[in-house]
Design a protein around this motif. Structure first.
Motif, PDB file in Angstrom:
ATOM      1  N   GLN A  98      41.263  32.211  24.099  1.00 45.41           N
ATOM      2  CA  GLN A  98      40.365  31.637  24.471  1.00 45.41           C
ATOM      3  C   GLN A  98      41.436  32.847  26.231  1.00 45.41           C
ATOM      4  N   LEU A  99      41.111  33.130  27.198  1.00 48.08           N
ATOM      5  CA  LEU A  99      41.916  34.163  28.132  1.00 48.08           C
ATOM      6  C   LEU A  99      41.153  33.685  29.410  1.00 48.08           C
ATOM      7  N   VAL A 100      41.992  33.649  30.763  1.00 51.59           N
ATOM      8  CA  VAL A 100      41.411  33.533  31.852  1.00 51.59           C
ATOM      9  C   VAL A 100      42.359  33.631  32.575  1.00 51.59           C
ATOM     10  N   GLU A 101      41.323  34.893  33.143  1.00 55.92           N
ATOM     11  CA  GLU A 101      42.146  35.504  34.802  1.00 55.92           C
ATOM     12  C   GLU A 101      42.393  34.735  36.130  1.00 55.92           C
ATOM     13  N   SER A 102      43.242  35.470  37.279  1.00 57.84           N
ATOM     14  CA  SER A 102      42.920  35.037  37.908  1.00 57.84           C
ATOM     15  C   SER A 102      43.464  35.794  39.087  1.00 57.84           C
ATOM     16  N   GLY A 103      43.980  35.906  40.527  1.00 55.43           N
ATOM     17  CA  GLY A 103      44.290  36.357  41.465  1.00 55.43           C
ATOM     18  C   GLY A 103      43.797  38.055  41.924  1.00 55.43           C
ATOM     19  N   GLY A 104      42.243  38.115  40.938  1.00 61.81           N
ATOM     20  CA  GLY A 104      41.376  39.182  41.963  1.00 61.81           C
ATOM     21  C   GLY A 104      40.908  38.551  43.022  1.00 61.81           C
ATOM     22  N   GLY A 105      40.326  39.591  44.276  1.00 60.78           N
ATOM     23  CA  GLY A 105      40.279  39.522  45.496  1.00 60.78           C
ATOM     24  C   GLY A 105      39.918  40.905  46.416  1.00 60.78           C
ATOM     25  N   LEU A 106      40.038  40.597  47.542  1.00 61.10           N
ATOM     26  CA  LEU A 106      39.970  41.589  48.461  1.00 61.10           C
ATOM     27  C   LEU A 106      40.654  42.021  49.752  1.00 61.10           C
ATOM     28  N   VAL A 107      41.202  43.587  49.480  1.00 55.86           N
ATOM     29  CA  VAL A 107      42.833  43.992  50.165  1.00 55.86           C
ATOM     30  C   VAL A 107      42.077  45.102  50.515  1.00 55.86           C
ATOM     31  N   GLN A 108      43.211  45.457  51.060  1.00 54.20           N
ATOM     32  CA  GLN A 108      43.289  46.573  52.558  1.00 54.20           C
ATOM     33  C   GLN A 108      43.283  47.872  51.461  1.00 54.20           C
ATOM     34  N   PRO A 109      43.272  48.833  51.796  1.00 57.63           N
ATOM     35  CA  PRO A 109      44.125  49.594  51.562  1.00 57.63           C
ATOM     36  C   PRO A 109      44.952  50.087  51.330  1.00 57.63           C
ATOM     37  N   GLY A 110      45.358  50.595  50.161  1.00 55.28           N
ATOM     38  CA  GLY A 110      47.573  50.491  50.552  1.00 55.28           C
ATOM     39  C   GLY A 110      48.487  48.642  50.216  1.00 55.28           C
ATOM     40  N   GLY A 111      46.858  48.026  50.044  1.00 55.40           N
ATOM     41  CA  GLY A 111      47.828  46.925  49.973  1.00 55.40           C
ATOM     42  C   GLY A 111      47.933  46.560  48.372  1.00 55.40           C
ATOM     43  N   SER A 112      48.781  45.070  48.620  1.00 54.71           N
ATOM     44  CA  SER A 112      48.503  44.674  46.808  1.00 54.71           C
ATOM     45  C   SER A 112      48.012  43.812  46.644  1.00 54.71           C
ATOM     46  N   LEU A 113      47.716  43.271  44.532  1.00 55.48           N
ATOM     47  CA  LEU A 113      47.262  42.319  44.192  1.00 55.48           C
ATOM     48  C   LEU A 113      48.478  42.608  42.780  1.00 55.48           C
ATOM     49  N   ARG A 114      48.090  41.050  42.120  1.00 54.45           N
ATOM     50  CA  ARG A 114      48.641  40.466  41.544  1.00 54.45           C
ATOM     51  C   ARG A 114      47.313  39.988  40.452  1.00 54.45           C
ATOM     52  N   LEU A 115      47.191  40.379  39.448  1.00 57.90           N
ATOM     53  CA  LEU A 115      46.483  39.473  38.337  1.00 57.90           C
ATOM     54  C   LEU A 115      47.479  39.042  36.912  1.00 57.90           C
ATOM     55  N   TYR A 130      39.692  39.671  22.364  1.00 64.16           N
ATOM     56  CA  TYR A 130      39.364  38.704  22.734  1.00 64.16           C
ATOM     57  C   TYR A 130      39.152  39.325  24.137  1.00 64.16           C
ATOM     58  N   TRP A 131      37.745  38.719  25.226  1.00 60.76           N
ATOM     59  CA  TRP A 131      37.885  39.248  26.122  1.00 60.76           C
ATOM     60  C   TRP A 131      38.059  38.161  27.638  1.00 60.76           C
ATOM     61  N   GLY A 132      38.617  38.001  28.401  1.00 62.89           N
ATOM     62  CA  GLY A 132      39.006  36.997  29.745  1.00 62.89           C
ATOM     63  C   GLY A 132      36.750  37.691  30.374  1.00 62.89           C
ATOM     64  N   GLN A 133      36.389  36.460  31.768  1.00 63.15           N
ATOM     65  CA  GLN A 133      35.821  36.883  32.256  1.00 63.15           C
ATOM     66  C   GLN A 133      35.534  37.832  32.723  1.00 63.15           C
ATOM     67  N   GLY A 134      36.446  38.034  33.385  1.00 62.94           N
ATOM     68  CA  GLY A 134      36.384  39.253  34.808  1.00 62.94           C
ATOM     69  C   GLY A 134      37.052  38.516  35.823  1.00 62.94           C
ATOM     70  N   THR A 135      38.021  39.914  36.366  1.00 58.94           N
ATOM     71  CA  THR A 135      37.674  39.259  37.801  1.00 58.94           C
ATOM     72  C   THR A 135      37.895  40.210  38.763  1.00 58.94           C
ATOM     73  N   GLN A 136      37.074  40.059  39.805  1.00 55.17           N
ATOM     74  CA  GLN A 136      36.371  41.364  40.913  1.00 55.17           C
ATOM     75  C   GLN A 136      38.100  41.343  41.603  1.00 55.17           C
ATOM     76  N   VAL A 137      37.849  42.449  42.127  1.00 60.70           N
ATOM     77  CA  VAL A 137      38.718  43.418  42.993  1.00 60.70           C
ATOM     78  C   VAL A 137      37.908  44.304  43.958  1.00 60.70           C
ATOM     79  N   THR A 138      38.109  44.174  44.762  1.00 61.24           N
ATOM     80  CA  THR A 138      37.372  45.288  46.259  1.00 61.24           C
ATOM     81  C   THR A 138      39.647  45.499  47.054  1.00 61.24           C
ATOM     82  N   VAL A 139      38.518  46.591  47.067  1.00 60.25           N
ATOM     83  CA  VAL A 139      39.638  47.750  47.664  1.00 60.25           C
ATOM     84  C   VAL A 139      39.122  47.803  49.164  1.00 60.25           C
ATOM     85  N   SER A 140      38.662  47.439  50.084  1.00 57.87           N
ATOM     86  CA  SER A 140      38.356  48.169  51.262  1.00 57.87           C
ATOM     87  C   SER A 140      38.690  47.714  52.849  1.00 57.87           C
ATOM     88  N   SER A 141      39.257  48.603  53.671  1.00 56.45           N
ATOM     89  CA  SER A 141      38.864  47.699  55.341  1.00 56.45           C
ATOM     90  C   SER A 141      37.947  48.010  56.078  1.00 56.45           C
TER      91      SER A 141
END
Length: 116
Positions: free
Chosen positions: A3-20, A105-116
Protein backbone atom coordinates in the motif's frame (compact mmCIF):
# COMPACT_ATOMS: atom_id res chain seq x y z
CA UNK A 1 0.36 -6.60 -1.21
CA UNK A 2 1.88 -3.14 -0.95
CA UNK A 3 0.00 0.00 0.00
CA UNK A 4 1.25 3.47 -0.92
CA UNK A 5 0.00 6.65 0.69
CA UNK A 6 0.98 10.05 -0.67
CA UNK A 7 0.94 13.39 1.13
CA UNK A 8 2.09 16.93 0.60
CA UNK A 9 0.12 18.18 -2.37
CA UNK A 10 -1.69 21.50 -2.45
CA UNK A 11 -1.92 24.94 -3.98
CA UNK A 12 1.23 27.00 -4.46
CA UNK A 13 2.12 30.16 -6.34
CA UNK A 14 4.48 30.07 -9.31
CA UNK A 15 8.07 29.98 -8.11
CA UNK A 16 7.09 28.28 -4.88
CA UNK A 17 8.01 24.89 -3.48
CA UNK A 18 6.24 21.74 -2.33
CA UNK A 19 7.45 18.44 -0.96
CA UNK A 20 5.58 15.24 -1.70
CA UNK A 21 6.05 12.11 0.35
CA UNK A 22 4.98 8.53 -0.19
CA UNK A 23 4.95 5.92 2.54
CA UNK A 24 4.89 2.23 1.71
CA UNK A 25 3.51 -0.53 3.89
CA UNK A 26 2.78 -4.21 3.49
CA UNK A 27 4.91 -6.94 1.96
CA UNK A 28 8.01 -4.92 1.10
CA UNK A 29 10.93 -7.26 0.72
CA UNK A 30 12.59 -6.29 -2.53
CA UNK A 31 12.07 -2.83 -3.99
CA UNK A 32 13.23 -2.55 -7.60
CA UNK A 33 12.30 1.07 -8.25
CA UNK A 34 10.59 4.05 -6.63
CA UNK A 35 9.22 6.94 -8.58
CA UNK A 36 6.79 9.76 -9.15
CA UNK A 37 4.49 10.22 -12.13
CA UNK A 38 1.99 12.92 -12.93
CA UNK A 39 -1.11 13.35 -15.03
CA UNK A 40 -2.47 16.69 -16.11
CA UNK A 41 -6.06 17.12 -17.37
CA UNK A 42 -6.39 15.77 -20.89
CA UNK A 43 -2.87 14.36 -20.94
CA UNK A 44 -1.31 10.98 -20.45
CA UNK A 45 0.44 10.02 -17.25
CA UNK A 46 4.14 10.78 -17.50
CA UNK A 47 7.25 9.94 -15.54
CA UNK A 48 8.57 12.77 -13.38
CA UNK A 49 11.44 11.12 -11.49
CA UNK A 50 12.57 7.62 -10.61
CA UNK A 51 15.16 5.86 -8.49
CA UNK A 52 16.41 2.54 -9.85
CA UNK A 53 17.50 0.60 -6.80
CA UNK A 54 19.71 -2.00 -8.51
CA UNK A 55 22.22 0.50 -9.89
CA UNK A 56 21.42 3.38 -7.54
CA UNK A 57 20.56 5.79 -10.34
CA UNK A 58 17.99 8.53 -10.63
CA UNK A 59 16.32 9.82 -13.76
CA UNK A 60 14.23 12.92 -14.30
CA UNK A 61 11.93 14.21 -16.99
CA UNK A 62 13.65 16.98 -18.92
CA UNK A 63 10.93 19.40 -17.87
CA UNK A 64 11.81 19.08 -14.18
CA UNK A 65 15.59 18.68 -14.24
CA UNK A 66 17.28 21.14 -11.94
CA UNK A 67 14.03 21.93 -10.13
CA UNK A 68 12.85 18.60 -8.66
CA UNK A 69 14.78 16.18 -6.49
CA UNK A 70 13.74 12.62 -5.66
CA UNK A 71 15.02 10.90 -2.55
CA UNK A 72 14.34 7.83 -0.47
CA UNK A 73 14.51 6.84 3.17
CA UNK A 74 15.46 3.19 3.30
CA UNK A 75 14.59 2.72 6.96
CA UNK A 76 11.09 4.14 6.58
CA UNK A 77 10.32 2.81 3.07
CA UNK A 78 9.43 6.27 1.89
CA UNK A 79 10.16 8.20 -1.27
CA UNK A 80 9.93 11.97 -1.49
CA UNK A 81 9.86 14.57 -4.24
CA UNK A 82 11.13 18.05 -3.48
CA UNK A 83 9.70 20.44 -6.05
CA UNK A 84 11.18 23.92 -6.36
CA UNK A 85 10.61 26.79 -8.78
CA UNK A 86 7.18 25.42 -9.57
CA UNK A 87 5.47 26.48 -12.78
CA UNK A 88 1.80 26.47 -13.78
CA UNK A 89 2.57 23.63 -16.20
CA UNK A 90 3.53 21.47 -13.21
CA UNK A 91 -0.13 21.39 -12.22
CA UNK A 92 -1.27 17.77 -12.19
CA UNK A 93 -2.18 14.83 -10.02
CA UNK A 94 1.06 13.28 -8.79
CA UNK A 95 1.24 9.54 -8.25
CA UNK A 96 3.77 7.56 -6.29
CA UNK A 97 4.88 4.28 -7.85
CA UNK A 98 6.94 1.42 -6.50
CA UNK A 99 8.04 -1.76 -8.19
CA UNK A 100 8.35 -4.49 -5.59
CA UNK A 101 9.53 -7.96 -6.60
CA UNK A 102 8.62 -7.11 -10.18
CA UNK A 103 5.10 -5.90 -9.45
CA UNK A 104 4.03 -2.29 -9.88
CA UNK A 105 2.02 -0.50 -7.21
CA UNK A 106 0.40 2.94 -7.30
CA UNK A 107 -0.70 5.44 -4.73
CA UNK A 108 -4.05 7.19 -4.91
CA UNK A 109 -2.56 10.43 -6.18
CA UNK A 110 -2.21 13.91 -4.72
CA UNK A 111 -3.20 17.14 -6.45
CA UNK A 112 -0.59 19.81 -7.07
CA UNK A 113 -1.88 23.14 -8.36
CA UNK A 114 0.47 25.96 -9.29
CA UNK A 115 -1.44 29.19 -9.71
CA UNK A 116 -1.37 32.82 -8.69
Amino acid sequence: QVQLVESGGGLVQPGGSLRLSCAASGSIFRINAMGWYRQAPGKQRELVAIIIISDVTTNYADSVKGRFTISRDNAKNTVSLQMNSLKPEDTAIYYCNMVVAGRSYWGQGTQVTVSS
